[in-house]
Write a protein that holds these residues in place. Structure first.
Motif, PDB file in Angstrom:
ATOM      1  N   HIS A 184      44.676  26.519  42.631  1.00  0.00           N
ATOM      2  CA  HIS A 184      44.114  27.644  43.377  1.00  0.00           C
ATOM      3  C   HIS A 184      44.187  28.926  42.559  1.00  0.00           C
ATOM      4  O   HIS A 184      43.187  29.665  42.444  1.00  0.00           O
ATOM      5  CB  HIS A 184      44.864  27.805  44.702  1.00  0.00           C
ATOM      6  CG  HIS A 184      44.504  29.020  45.469  1.00  0.00           C
ATOM      7  ND1 HIS A 184      43.290  29.171  46.111  1.00  0.00           N
ATOM      8  CD2 HIS A 184      45.200  30.168  45.705  1.00  0.00           C
ATOM      9  CE1 HIS A 184      43.252  30.354  46.704  1.00  0.00           C
ATOM     10  NE2 HIS A 184      44.397  30.977  46.473  1.00  0.00           N
ATOM     11  N   LEU A 185      45.330  29.218  41.994  1.00  0.00           N
ATOM     12  CA  LEU A 185      45.516  30.470  41.252  1.00  0.00           C
ATOM     13  C   LEU A 185      44.731  30.469  39.939  1.00  0.00           C
ATOM     14  O   LEU A 185      44.162  31.494  39.555  1.00  0.00           O
ATOM     15  CB  LEU A 185      46.997  30.720  41.016  1.00  0.00           C
ATOM     16  CG  LEU A 185      47.814  30.931  42.295  1.00  0.00           C
ATOM     17  CD1 LEU A 185      49.303  30.968  41.986  1.00  0.00           C
ATOM     18  CD2 LEU A 185      47.371  32.184  43.033  1.00  0.00           C
ATOM     19  N   GLN A 232      41.179  31.302  40.464  1.00  0.00           N
ATOM     20  CA  GLN A 232      40.983  32.737  40.717  1.00  0.00           C
ATOM     21  C   GLN A 232      41.075  33.565  39.443  1.00  0.00           C
ATOM     22  O   GLN A 232      40.920  34.772  39.485  1.00  0.00           O
ATOM     23  CB  GLN A 232      42.020  33.245  41.720  1.00  0.00           C
ATOM     24  CG  GLN A 232      41.822  32.720  43.107  1.00  0.00           C
ATOM     25  CD  GLN A 232      42.827  33.323  44.064  1.00  0.00           C
ATOM     26  OE1 GLN A 232      43.964  33.604  43.713  1.00  0.00           O
ATOM     27  NE2 GLN A 232      42.382  33.525  45.286  1.00  0.00           N
ATOM     28  N   HIS A 277      43.836  33.664  37.379  1.00  0.00           N
ATOM     29  CA  HIS A 277      45.206  33.972  36.953  1.00  0.00           C
ATOM     30  C   HIS A 277      45.591  33.046  35.804  1.00  0.00           C
ATOM     31  O   HIS A 277      45.133  31.902  35.733  1.00  0.00           O
ATOM     32  CB  HIS A 277      46.191  33.775  38.107  1.00  0.00           C
ATOM     33  CG  HIS A 277      45.995  34.743  39.228  1.00  0.00           C
ATOM     34  ND1 HIS A 277      46.343  36.072  39.140  1.00  0.00           N
ATOM     35  CD2 HIS A 277      45.489  34.569  40.473  1.00  0.00           C
ATOM     36  CE1 HIS A 277      46.059  36.682  40.278  1.00  0.00           C
ATOM     37  NE2 HIS A 277      45.529  35.793  41.101  1.00  0.00           N
ATOM     38  N   THR A 333      51.938  35.667  55.573  1.00  0.00           N
ATOM     39  CA  THR A 333      51.355  36.635  54.648  1.00  0.00           C
ATOM     40  C   THR A 333      52.033  37.996  54.722  1.00  0.00           C
ATOM     41  O   THR A 333      52.135  38.691  53.704  1.00  0.00           O
ATOM     42  CB  THR A 333      49.841  36.787  54.884  1.00  0.00           C
ATOM     43  OG1 THR A 333      49.611  37.147  56.251  1.00  0.00           O
ATOM     44  CG2 THR A 333      49.103  35.498  54.562  1.00  0.00           C
ATOM     45  N   GLU A 340      53.516  40.015  51.516  1.00  0.00           N
ATOM     46  CA  GLU A 340      53.114  41.380  51.186  1.00  0.00           C
ATOM     47  C   GLU A 340      54.340  42.281  51.055  1.00  0.00           C
ATOM     48  O   GLU A 340      54.466  43.052  50.108  1.00  0.00           O
ATOM     49  CB  GLU A 340      52.190  41.919  52.281  1.00  0.00           C
ATOM     50  CG  GLU A 340      51.787  43.361  52.076  1.00  0.00           C
ATOM     51  CD  GLU A 340      50.979  43.889  53.233  1.00  0.00           C
ATOM     52  OE1 GLU A 340      49.897  44.438  52.973  1.00  0.00           O
ATOM     53  OE2 GLU A 340      51.432  43.765  54.408  1.00  0.00           O
ATOM     54  N   LYS A 395      48.228  29.045  50.163  1.00  0.00           N
ATOM     55  CA  LYS A 395      47.268  29.771  49.318  1.00  0.00           C
ATOM     56  C   LYS A 395      47.127  31.220  49.784  1.00  0.00           C
ATOM     57  O   LYS A 395      47.103  32.145  48.963  1.00  0.00           O
ATOM     58  CB  LYS A 395      45.895  29.090  49.355  1.00  0.00           C
ATOM     59  CG  LYS A 395      45.839  27.750  48.667  1.00  0.00           C
ATOM     60  CD  LYS A 395      44.456  27.138  48.873  1.00  0.00           C
ATOM     61  CE  LYS A 395      44.372  25.711  48.478  1.00  0.00           C
ATOM     62  NZ  LYS A 395      43.032  25.150  48.766  1.00  0.00           N
ATOM     63  N   ALA A 396      47.032  31.428  51.090  1.00  0.00           N
ATOM     64  CA  ALA A 396      46.907  32.784  51.633  1.00  0.00           C
ATOM     65  C   ALA A 396      48.155  33.606  51.335  1.00  0.00           C
ATOM     66  O   ALA A 396      48.058  34.797  51.010  1.00  0.00           O
ATOM     67  CB  ALA A 396      46.640  32.730  53.137  1.00  0.00           C
ATOM     68  N   ASP A 400      48.086  34.523  47.637  1.00  0.00           N
ATOM     69  CA  ASP A 400      47.086  35.578  47.404  1.00  0.00           C
ATOM     70  C   ASP A 400      47.613  36.940  47.842  1.00  0.00           C
ATOM     71  O   ASP A 400      47.455  37.933  47.116  1.00  0.00           O
ATOM     72  CB  ASP A 400      45.794  35.269  48.165  1.00  0.00           C
ATOM     73  CG  ASP A 400      45.053  34.053  47.624  1.00  0.00           C
ATOM     74  OD1 ASP A 400      45.367  33.596  46.501  1.00  0.00           O
ATOM     75  OD2 ASP A 400      44.164  33.552  48.339  1.00  0.00           O
ATOM     76  N   LYS A 401      48.221  36.996  49.017  1.00  0.00           N
ATOM     77  CA  LYS A 401      48.731  38.273  49.536  1.00  0.00           C
ATOM     78  C   LYS A 401      49.835  38.827  48.634  1.00  0.00           C
ATOM     79  O   LYS A 401      49.876  40.020  48.352  1.00  0.00           O
ATOM     80  CB  LYS A 401      49.232  38.102  50.968  1.00  0.00           C
ATOM     81  CG  LYS A 401      49.682  39.389  51.627  1.00  0.00           C
ATOM     82  CD  LYS A 401      48.611  40.471  51.647  1.00  0.00           C
ATOM     83  CE  LYS A 401      47.602  40.247  52.732  1.00  0.00           C
ATOM     84  NZ  LYS A 401      46.673  41.414  52.863  1.00  0.00           N
ATOM     85  N   LEU A 405      50.248  38.299  45.420  1.00  0.00           N
ATOM     86  CA  LEU A 405      49.721  38.728  44.128  1.00  0.00           C
ATOM     87  C   LEU A 405      48.818  39.949  44.221  1.00  0.00           C
ATOM     88  O   LEU A 405      48.653  40.664  43.244  1.00  0.00           O
ATOM     89  CB  LEU A 405      48.999  37.556  43.454  1.00  0.00           C
ATOM     90  CG  LEU A 405      49.904  36.362  43.153  1.00  0.00           C
ATOM     91  CD1 LEU A 405      49.109  35.233  42.536  1.00  0.00           C
ATOM     92  CD2 LEU A 405      51.075  36.758  42.269  1.00  0.00           C
ATOM     93  N   GLU A 406      48.253  40.220  45.389  1.00  0.00           N
ATOM     94  CA  GLU A 406      47.419  41.417  45.532  1.00  0.00           C
ATOM     95  C   GLU A 406      48.230  42.634  45.971  1.00  0.00           C
ATOM     96  O   GLU A 406      47.688  43.738  46.037  1.00  0.00           O
ATOM     97  CB  GLU A 406      46.277  41.168  46.516  1.00  0.00           C
ATOM     98  CG  GLU A 406      46.690  41.087  47.960  1.00  0.00           C
ATOM     99  CD  GLU A 406      45.555  40.697  48.899  1.00  0.00           C
ATOM    100  OE1 GLU A 406      45.584  41.156  50.049  1.00  0.00           O
ATOM    101  OE2 GLU A 406      44.659  39.938  48.492  1.00  0.00           O
TER     102      GLU A 406
END
Length: 150
Positions: free
Chosen positions: A21-22, A25, A27, A87, A91, A115-116, A119-120, A122-123
């Motif tokens: 997944h990463l 994207q 990464h 998530t 965060e 995955k969610a 993503d959270k 890493l953002e």
């Protein structure tokens, strides 16, 4: 972002999903894989080394519950790891705690949620001028205090 990802025997299937997944994207992913019978303490140590030596910026570790790898990673001086199964926690791990790692339990959450969460995490970025700076400095001071005692 350069990310290190790994899982013990219970966490490897989830870690493998996150690696794909990463990478998809964009990464740069360092896959720790899993050595047969490897203790999660050793896995966490290998992952922490990647971050501490600058080969990765952050990491994600998986085991059955996420607890063992979290405890293990937090034993490495200079590393902050947070167990996350939602998530919001992911965060806050980044924004409030400047965590190097998040951990997840492959027997606790499914792959889409994982995955969610990734993503959270890493953002999200730590604000070096935000309200949590004193707490993170306190964590670092506590780490240094007990590292000197060893």
């Amino acid at each position: 972002m350069k990310i290190v990802v790994g899982g013990d025997s219970a966490g490897k299937p989830l870690a493998d999903i996150l690696v794909k997944h990463l990478a998809a994207q964009g990464h740069e992913v360092i896959d720790l894989g899993a050595q047969t019978g490897e203790l999660y303490a050793n896995l966490a140590d290998r992952g922490a080394k990647e971050v501490l030596e600058g080969r990765a910026e952050r990491g994600i570790l998986c085991c059955g519950t996420g607890i063992g790898v979290a405890i293990s990673a937090n034993k490495v001086p200079g590393i902050r790891a947070a167990q996350t199964h939602d998530t919001y926690s992911a965060e806050r791990a980044a924004k409030s705690n400047n965590a190097h790692f998040i951990t997840m339990g492959a027997r606790v959450i499914g792959s889409e949620l994982a995955k969610a969460i990734a993503d959270k995490f890493l953002e999200s970025d730590f604000d070096p001028k935000g309200a949590s700076v004193a707490n993170v400095d306190g964590i670092s001071s506590l780490d240094a205090k007990y590292t000197r005692c060893s």
